[in-house]
Scaffold this motif. Structure first.
Motif, short mmCIF file in Angstrom:
data_model
loop_
_atom_site.label_atom_id
_atom_site.label_comp_id
_atom_site.label_asym_id
_atom_site.label_seq_id
_atom_site.Cartn_x
_atom_site.Cartn_y
_atom_site.Cartn_z
N ILE A 1 8.52 7.70 -2.97
CA ILE A 1 7.25 7.33 -2.26
C ILE A 1 5.77 8.22 -2.95
N TYR A 2 6.02 9.18 -2.04
CA TYR A 2 4.87 9.84 -1.85
C TYR A 2 4.21 10.32 -3.64
N LEU A 3 5.49 10.35 -4.16
CA LEU A 3 4.72 10.37 -5.84
C LEU A 3 4.23 9.97 -6.53
N PHE A 4 4.63 8.33 -6.25
CA PHE A 4 4.72 7.16 -6.57
C PHE A 4 3.37 6.13 -5.89
N GLU A 5 3.04 6.06 -4.24
CA GLU A 5 1.81 5.55 -3.90
C GLU A 5 1.45 6.72 -3.58
N SER A 6 0.88 8.14 -3.77
CA SER A 6 -0.06 8.99 -3.04
C SER A 6 -1.33 8.04 -3.13
N SER A 7 -2.03 8.00 -2.30
CA SER A 7 -3.90 7.92 -2.50
C SER A 7 -4.62 8.16 -4.00
N ASN A 8 -3.81 9.02 -4.31
CA ASN A 8 -4.42 9.86 -5.31
C ASN A 8 -4.57 9.17 -6.45
N TYR A 9 -3.48 7.59 -6.23
CA TYR A 9 -3.07 6.96 -7.53
C TYR A 9 -3.00 5.72 -6.75
N GLY A 10 -4.46 5.71 -5.83
CA GLY A 10 -3.96 3.54 -5.30
C GLY A 10 -3.69 4.13 -4.55
N GLY B 1 5.14 9.13 3.98
CA GLY B 1 5.85 9.13 3.03
C GLY B 1 7.46 8.68 3.77
N ILE B 2 7.13 9.66 5.22
CA ILE B 2 8.82 9.31 5.51
C ILE B 2 8.80 8.71 6.70
N TYR B 3 7.23 9.15 7.79
CA TYR B 3 7.24 7.57 8.45
C TYR B 3 7.62 6.03 7.48
N TRP B 4 6.87 5.64 6.55
CA TRP B 4 7.27 4.58 5.68
C TRP B 4 8.77 4.62 5.37
N ALA B 5 9.63 5.15 4.30
CA ALA B 5 10.68 5.74 4.35
C ALA B 5 11.73 4.98 5.36
N LEU B 6 11.50 5.69 6.82
CA LEU B 6 12.35 5.53 8.06
C LEU B 6 12.02 3.42 8.39
N VAL B 7 11.04 3.52 8.39
CA VAL B 7 10.36 2.06 8.89
C VAL B 7 11.62 1.40 7.35
N THR B 8 11.07 1.42 6.24
CA THR B 8 11.94 0.18 5.79
C THR B 8 13.33 0.37 6.03
N LEU B 9 13.67 1.71 5.99
CA LEU B 9 15.18 2.27 5.74
C LEU B 9 15.77 1.41 7.28
N SER B 10 15.29 1.37 7.80
CA SER B 10 15.79 0.85 9.17
C SER B 10 15.91 -1.26 9.23
N THR B 11 15.31 -1.60 8.04
CA THR B 11 15.08 -2.53 7.75
C THR B 11 14.02 -2.94 9.05
N VAL B 12 13.78 -2.28 9.71
CA VAL B 12 12.51 -2.88 10.30
C VAL B 12 10.88 -3.25 9.93
N GLY B 13 9.94 -2.50 8.76
CA GLY B 13 9.35 -2.96 7.56
C GLY B 13 8.39 -3.69 8.45
N TYR B 14 7.39 -2.76 8.94
CA TYR B 14 6.31 -3.05 9.04
C TYR B 14 5.47 -4.11 8.44
N GLY B 15 5.19 -3.50 7.17
CA GLY B 15 4.08 -3.90 6.49
C GLY B 15 2.80 -3.46 6.07
N ASP B 16 2.99 -2.20 7.40
CA ASP B 16 0.87 -1.38 7.31
C ASP B 16 1.06 -0.88 6.20
N ILE B 17 2.34 -0.24 5.65
CA ILE B 17 2.05 0.31 4.24
C ILE B 17 3.09 -0.56 2.61
N THR B 18 2.34 -0.79 2.15
CA THR B 18 3.33 -2.27 1.43
C THR B 18 3.46 -0.57 0.08
#
Lengths: 237, 527
Positions: free
Chosen positions: B201-210, B219-236
């Protein structure tokens, strides 16, 4: 189970006739030295030929399966309305069913065993005593019922006036008055009971003393020749 | 070497002082002994104290501490320090190490060196200090030190401390420990997915690439949120690749969570029996003179019902799950297991607090085995065993049973009695089975009571409407007023004693009578 009952009855000198249907059980019983006749228990004709209403005094239905027992008891009751039938049950529910089917007495071996174990835990002294008195190990006490014939010296007397426990070495439990059903009227009952003909006196004591009382009760009209008094009679109230 | 001498002498003095030992035992009971009576109260007190202190510390985050709150915090601090020192003290005996080292040196005839004993003591105490619970205890004291704010974090350790005071939480921990290997596998898998997912996700969604991801940590935070099926949606994710990664992560997240759940559930299911057994054993340890019923069949159930009616404590063990479930439904203490095993009976307190074993299974071989095992564990325990075959009675007696009960023989005897005299038999059976109001009971004559020294005639049993069946006396008593006596084991039964028979203290009167009459006699004897 049936073998144990037969053994006990034979030890008491009763005449026992054993019947069964199942060939395996027949074999087993014969190996243990019992004489068993093969009778189809579901065939009324064969059952009748045993002499249910003439020769048989008591019928024991001791099959291992509750349902079989209920069926057998119903058949026998239909064939012989007055014959006493004793049966066993595996569970509490069946006791009622067997009674409804016409059994005179239902024995629940597990209930009794359980209770006796509880007695041993709860009050060992009484359990040991009963073990010996009722179940006969080393103590020759016996419970006996003594019927009162017409003209006996006890006829018309009050139970507590007789002071049987000191005249004879006996403990009097009570009286069964046939006029009021089979219930035992305990000697402690506040209503004093006047003994009359056909009553049954229930006593515990040694065989000889029981015999002596039985003899004296049946001997009619000779009040002065009752057995010797051992100790002064208890106060009569 | 004067110091060493003093230390040794002091150690011996401590060893001999019963006061010191009592004091230490009391401290042990309070802090560590899981079976002491006072421990639960202490645990409860500590829990309340800790929770209150945590609450106050949390309150202080937004408010200036009140005067009393500071005082309370100081009190908590003192209690916690005292507790820590107490545990440090009772962990083992210093003076024993000294004595041991001293006696060892005496034995080999070497001069006693204080250093060696000191080293041993240090080692032993270090085991305590480095144990996880002790570390938590120590850290939990920290937040009371106000100047260092970071130490506030350690308030969490106060909460961990609650573990110490609750057995259930400890059991939870123990159960999870059993599944260490599985949990470790899961953790490795989780870490792997996490690293792969966050890198992708860091590779594809880095702020450098918009994208939304500002750094690797996000990236780790987002992965864990997604992995645990919590999915806050603050980062999409916005890119196609990012969404692909998300989908894979969600799917594997479901796998991880279900795997974790199943591990925990299966661990508890496997341990459920053991946990229950431990609970039962824990409750048994508080009981005394209870009965162990082996086999909850028909006979066992009848015995249990009667014992329960009398409030006599008992525990049931059966190897059949259904029987154990039935016993539990009836609200009885029950354990699943094979009673013939040495360990099973031992855990149930045979050889300790149990006073009686009933072997009531339907299998004679098992009953003999149980009898043997119980006798081996405790030579004085009372054993009543069931014999389904007459042949087994002898074997049971050889194995050490006090009594053997033969259900089938009882039926035979009853049938035999019944044939001869049905009415009498019904009566006596009614009395024996206790299902009538008339009862046969044994009533003890207390020494010095009004019955002591009375003649039977003057005892007034007739007025109480009781029939005297007999008197049970010591085996050597002879009387002219008894025509027949029977010797029981270690007692003598005097049947139908005459009116002049004299009652003595500790005699047992066997009386027939109405329940109330017997109660009244008992009552009169108490006065």
């Amino acid at each position: 189970m049936a073998q144990e009952v037969a053994r006990q009855l034979q030890n008491r000198g009763e005449l026992v006739r054993m019947i069964d249907l199942d060939p395996d059980r027949l074999d087993k019983a014969r190996q243990s030295g019992f004489q068993v006749e093969k009778v189809n228990l579901q065939d009324d004709e064969e059952l009748l030929s045993l002499g249910l209403d003439t020769e048989v005094d008591v019928f024991f239905s001791l099959l291992e399966n509750d349902a079989d027992n209920v069926f057998l008891v119903i058949s026998i009751r239909a064939l012989a309305p007055d014959l006493p039938i004793v049966s066993i049950s595996e569970s509490e529910d069946t006791v009622q069913r067997l009674t409804a089917a016409g059994a005179t007495k239902v024995i629940d071996p597990y209930q009794i065993s359980g209770y006796r174990i509880y007695e041993m835990v709860h009050r060992p002294v009484i359990a040991e005593l009963m073990d010996r008195a009722v179940f006969g190990k080393g103590v020759d006490l016996e419970i006996a019922e003594i019927p009162v014939p017409a003209g006996s010296f006890v006829d018309g007397q009050y139970l507590d006036q007789l002071s049987l426990s000191s005249r004879y070495n006996l403990v009097v439990l009570g009286v069964v008055d046939r006029d009021y059903g089979d219930q035992l009227i305990f000697a402690t009952n506040p209503k004093r009971h006047r003994i009359d003909v056909n009553d049954i006196i229930v006593v515990i004591g040694q065989e000889e003393e029981l015999e002596r009382l039985r003899r004296d009760v049946t001997r009619t009209g000779e009040q002065d020749r009752v057995g010797p008094v051992f100790t002064p009679p208890r106060r009569d109230r | 070497m004067k110091l060493a001498d003093l230390v040794v002498r002091f150690a011996y003095w401590l060893e001999e002082s019963s006061r010191y030992r009592r004091f230490k035992q009391a401290a042990y009971d309070l802090l560590e002994n899981p079976h002491s009576r006072i421990r639960p109260y202490f645990d409860l007190f500590m829990m309340v104290l800790v929770l209150t202190s945590v609450f106050i510390l949390l309150y202080d985050v937004r408010h200036t501490p009140e005067h009393w709150a500071v005082k309370f915090e100081n009190l908590v601090l003192v209690v916690l320090v005292l507790e820590y020192l107490g545990r440090f003290w009772v962990y083992d005996d210093i003076h024993k190490h000294v004595i041991e080292a001293y006696e060892e040196s005496e034995l080999v005839d070497e001069p006693f060196r204080l250093r060696r004993a000191f080293y041993q003591i240090l080692q032993a105490k270090w085991t305590f200090v480095s144990s996880p619970m002790a570390v938590i205890d120590l850290l939990a004291i920290m937040p009371s030190y106000r100047p260092l704010r970071i130490l506030r974090l350690f308030v969490l350790f106060r909460l961990f401390k609650l573990f110490r005071y609750t057995q259930n939480l400890q059991e939870f921990g123990a159960v999870l420990r059993e599944k260490k290997a599985e949990l470790l596998t899961l953790l490795t898998f989780l870490l792997f997915i996490l690293v792969v997912g966050s890198s992708a996700i860091y590779l594809f969604e880095s702020s450098n690439y918009g994208g939304d991801i500002d750094g690797f940590f996000e990236g780790i935070y987002w992965a864990l949120v997604t992995l645990s099926t919590v999915g806050y949606g603050d980062i999409t994710p916005h890119s196609f690749e990012g969404r692909l990664v998300t989908m894979v992560l969600i799917l594997s997240g479901i796998g991880v969570i279900s795997f974790f759940t199943s591990i925990v559930v299966s661990a508890f299911q496997e341990k459920l029996g053991e946990v229950r057994e431990r609970q039962v054993c824990g409750r048994l340890q508080k009981l005394k003179d209870y009965t162990v019923i082996c086999g909850y069949g028909r006979v066992g159930a009848v015995v249990a019902d009667y014992l329960h009616r009398d409030r006599h404590p008992f525990v049931i063990i059966d190897e059949n799950e259904e029987a154990v479930a039935a016993a539990r439904r009836a609200n009885y203490l029950a354990v699943h297991g094979k009673a013939q095993r040495l360990g099973a009976l031992h855990r149930l307190g045979v050889g300790a607090n149990a006073c009686r074993v009933l072997a009531l299974t339907g299998d004679d071989v098992v009953n003999v085995y149980i009898t043997l095992t119980a006798r081996q564990l405790d030579s004085g325990i009372e054993i009543i065993s069931r014999a389904n075959h007459h042949r087994t009675v002898k074997k049971l007696e050889l194995a050490g049973a006090n009594h053997a009960i033969e259900p089938y023989k009882i039926v035979g005897l009853i049938a035999g009695e019944y044939i001869g005299q049905p009415v009498a038999f019904e009566a006596i059976q009614g009395i024996l089975m206790g299902d009538q109001e008339i009862d046969l009971e044994a009533v003890r004559v207390p020494p010095g009571s009004w019955l002591d020294g009375k003649r039977v005639e003057d005892a007034g049993l007739g007025d109480l409407r009781l029939i005297l069946f007999g008197v049970i006396t010591p085996p050597e008593r002879e009387s002219d007023h008894v025509r027949h006596h029977y010797d029981l084991t270690s007692r003598r039964f005097q049947f139908n004693p005459g009116p002049d028979f004299v009652l003595v203290g500790d005699d047992l009167l066997l009386v027939f009578g109405h329940r109330y009459s017997i109660l009244r006699l008992r009552h009169k004897l108490k006065l």
